[in-house]
Write a protein that holds these residues in place. Structure first.
Motif, PDB file in Angstrom:
ATOM      1  N   LYS A 150      50.840  33.417  43.769  1.00  0.00           N
ATOM      2  CA  LYS A 150      51.958  32.676  43.340  1.00  0.00           C
ATOM      3  C   LYS A 150      52.483  33.160  42.070  1.00  0.00           C
ATOM      4  CE  LYS A 150      54.000  28.112  43.338  1.00  0.00           C
ATOM      5  NZ  LYS A 150      53.604  26.660  43.095  1.00  0.00           N
ATOM      6  N   GLU A 151      51.521  33.166  41.119  1.00  0.00           N
ATOM      7  CA  GLU A 151      51.643  33.450  39.710  1.00  0.00           C
ATOM      8  C   GLU A 151      52.048  34.995  39.536  1.00  0.00           C
ATOM      9  OE1 GLU A 151      48.220  33.160  36.964  1.00  0.00           O
ATOM     10  OE2 GLU A 151      48.559  30.904  37.250  1.00  0.00           O
ATOM     11  N   GLU A 205      55.641  35.244  40.869  1.00  0.00           N
ATOM     12  CA  GLU A 205      56.514  34.817  39.883  1.00  0.00           C
ATOM     13  C   GLU A 205      56.760  35.987  38.729  1.00  0.00           C
ATOM     14  OE1 GLU A 205      54.928  31.301  38.334  1.00  0.00           O
ATOM     15  OE2 GLU A 205      55.598  29.949  40.228  1.00  0.00           O
ATOM     16  N   VAL A 243      47.043  30.445  44.023  1.00  0.00           N
ATOM     17  CA  VAL A 243      47.693  30.285  42.866  1.00  0.00           C
ATOM     18  C   VAL A 243      48.051  31.665  42.054  1.00  0.00           C
ATOM     19  CG1 VAL A 243      47.278  29.487  40.582  1.00  0.00           C
ATOM     20  CG2 VAL A 243      46.621  27.856  42.521  1.00  0.00           C
TER      21      VAL A 243
END
Lengths: 397, 166
Positions: free
Chosen positions: B83-84, B87, B80
């Motif tokens: 991914k963050e 982003e 996670v």
């Protein structure tokens, strides 16, 4: 002989096999014919009258009978004096205790093996065929028409050979198992030495005799009896096989005492269900009118069964041990009847084989006695659940 | 049977009962109870040890399962987070681009404005210079053509009018 693998070999091979067979058969025939001749010769010799007017066979038979009986002295062996014909006994005397209107005690050596009359507190006693009779001062014994003595027999509480052996075995058991118990305390619950041998036996009695027949809940109360009776019978049987020649477990009085103890324990530990099983075996499965006719037959049979069970115990042990001793003694006696180089080894071989079987029988009879006692205790301590099962079975039928 | 009854010795029976019962009592107290208790204790001990071993095994399994779970959770969390981060990176780049573009646009606009004002001032200066030049020219022309006054004025007007058109 070798294996016939090839077709070519087969002919030779079968010839060889036939040859060996013929050889074996001829040897066997030779032996049997020879021993038959030997037997003929020696039975003739055996019938030759001995100095005391008995044949050798009768003498051996008497010796066996004498061996089977209890004795007032501990005889190790005896020998006959060639010149005088007198028998010398080697062994030690045992105390004689009689109750005949008062206590009479003396050593059995005073009887001189039945030759002397013993005077004690004004009464005269004589030993005749291992039994003590009250006689007059000359020691006359009166016989009835069946050649049985009619003299009065006092109550005989003597420490006989069998009693002495029981005491010895009892002390041995106490010493053996208390030391085992102590070794458990010392070694933190681990068996050591002899305990390694006896512990599996104790565990076997607990798991496969007591728990299997009585049940997990109630077996504990019967364990001391079962263990004691097993080792007591086993050790006495084993001592009976030694040359000391004590036939304690082959004595009807001993087995009767054991059976009576079993009967008393069964009767006094009997639960309500046990008695119900005897006096009301069908339970509530049938109306009372129907039951009356069946119970006229059934209840007496059940009540008889209470006594027959221990009676079977006493006869089984007595008969097995006595039979074993008779066979052993007879085979040994055969050596003296066939005084030949064939008959002797043959009876020795047979006696040896029987001895091996007797070792097994000694253990087996102790096991059977314990096993059946446990089975009867199991009936006696029958619990209610078990009874309901029975009821279910009857209703199911 | 008669022989059996004849052989039955009451004395032996009596001693057998006494010896056996005594033996039973003695052995029960001093041998069978301690032996059976010791054996039972030992069996109990073995059973307990086995039970606790089983329990420990179960606990171990539980612990391992917990560890596995934690590891999985950590892995998921990392996923996670990555991914963050990705982003955020993308967003930052995009923002930066946008900002840069805006800045550039602004600079260009300013430059254009500056250019425009420079041009205007240049034109104004040019106009002045042209006017002065024209004046000088006119002076010369006037000096040359001042013989005829009317003619001179007409010329000036014409010339001015031309200059305005320019």
């Amino acid at each position: 002989m070798y294996f016939c693998t090839d077709f070519k070999d087969t002919v030779i091979c079968s010839k060889m096999q036939r040859k060996t067979l013929v050889r074996i058969l001829s040897v066997l025939l030779f032996i049997t014919s020879f021993s038959a001749v030997a037997q003929d010769e020696h039975t003739a010799e055996a019938k030759e009258i001995l100095p005391e007017g008995k044949t050798k066979k009768e003498e051996i038979k008497e010796f066996i009978n004498h061996h089977l009986m209890d004795s007032h002295d501990f005889n190790l062996f005896g020998s006959t004096d060639e010149e005088t014909g007198k028998i010398h006994h080697y062994g030690f005397p045992l105390p004689v205790i009689l109750w005949d209107g008062g206590l009479h005690t003396f050593m059995s050596s005073e009887f001189h093996h039945g030759e002397n009359v013993v005077e004690s507190n004004g009464n005269y006693y004589k030993l005749y065929h291992s039994k003590i009779y009250r006689t007059d001062a000359e020691g006359t014994i009166n016989y009835d028409e069946d050649h049985h003595p009619t003299n009065v027999r006092p109550l005989d509480f003597s420490i006989t050979k069998s009693v002495l052996m029981m005491l010895v075995v009892g002390l041995l058991l106490v010493w053996l198992f208390t030391s085992l118990a102590k070794s458990y305390a010392k070694n933190g619950s681990l068996p050591k030495g002899l305990g390694r041998f006896f512990e599996p036996v104790v565990l076997y009695i607990r798991d496969d005799i007591a728990i299997a027949n009585i049940g997990e809940n109630k077996y504990k109360k019967y364990m001391p009896f079962l263990l004691t009776v097993f080792f007591f019978i086993w050790f006495l049987n084993m001592f009976g096989l030694t040359p000391l020649g004590v036939n304690v477990t082959g004595n009807i009085a001993v087995t009767t005492a054991l059976a009576i103890i079993v009967f008393l324990i069964t009767t006094f530990t009997g639960t309500k269900d046990y008695w119900k099983h005897i006096f009301d075996p069908l339970g509530d499965g049938m109306p009372w009118i129907g039951k009356i006719f069946i119970y006229i037959i059934l209840v007496p049979i059940e009540v008889l069964g209470m006594f027959i069970k221990p009676f079977a115990l006493l006869i089984r042990l007595y008969a097995n041990m006595t039979a074993g001793h008779v066979v052993m003694m007879s085979l040994i006696g055969l050596i003296f009847i066939f005084k030949s180089w064939i008959g002797g080894p043959l009876s020795f071989g047979l006696a040896f084989a029987i001895m091996l079987i007797e070792l097994l029988v000694a253990l087996l009879q102790a096991y059977i006695f314990t096993m059946l006692a446990a089975l009867y205790f199991g009936f006696a301590s029958e619990s209610h659940e078990h009874h309901e099962e029975h009821e279910g079975e009857i209703q199911h039928l | 049977m008669e022989k059996l009854i004849n052989d039955f010795s009451f004395g032996l029976f009596f001693w057998q009962i006494i010896i056996f019962v005594l033996l039973l009592l003695l052995l029960r107290k001093f041998a069978w109870k301690p032996i059976l208790n010791a054996v039972n204790d030992r069996e109990e001990g073995i059973k307990n040890a086995l039970d606790s071993a089983e329990k420990a095994k179960l606990e171990m399994q539980n612990l391992q399962a917990d560890n596995e779970k934690l590891l999985q959770e950590a892995r998921a969390e990392r996923e996670v987070m990555l991914k963050e981060a990705r982003e955020i990176k993308a967003k930052m780049i995009a923002d930066a681009k946008e900002e840069a573009k805006a800045e550039a646009d602004k600079t260009v606009a300013q430059a254009q404005a500056a250019i425009e004002s420079e041009k205007k001032s240049a034109i104004a200066e040019l106009k002045q210079q042209v006017a002065s030049l024209s004046l000088e020219i006119a002076e010369k022309v006037v000096k040359h053509e001042l013989s005829d006054k009317d003619k001179q004025l007409k010329l000036v007007d014409e010339m001015l009018g031309d200059a305005k058109l320019n």
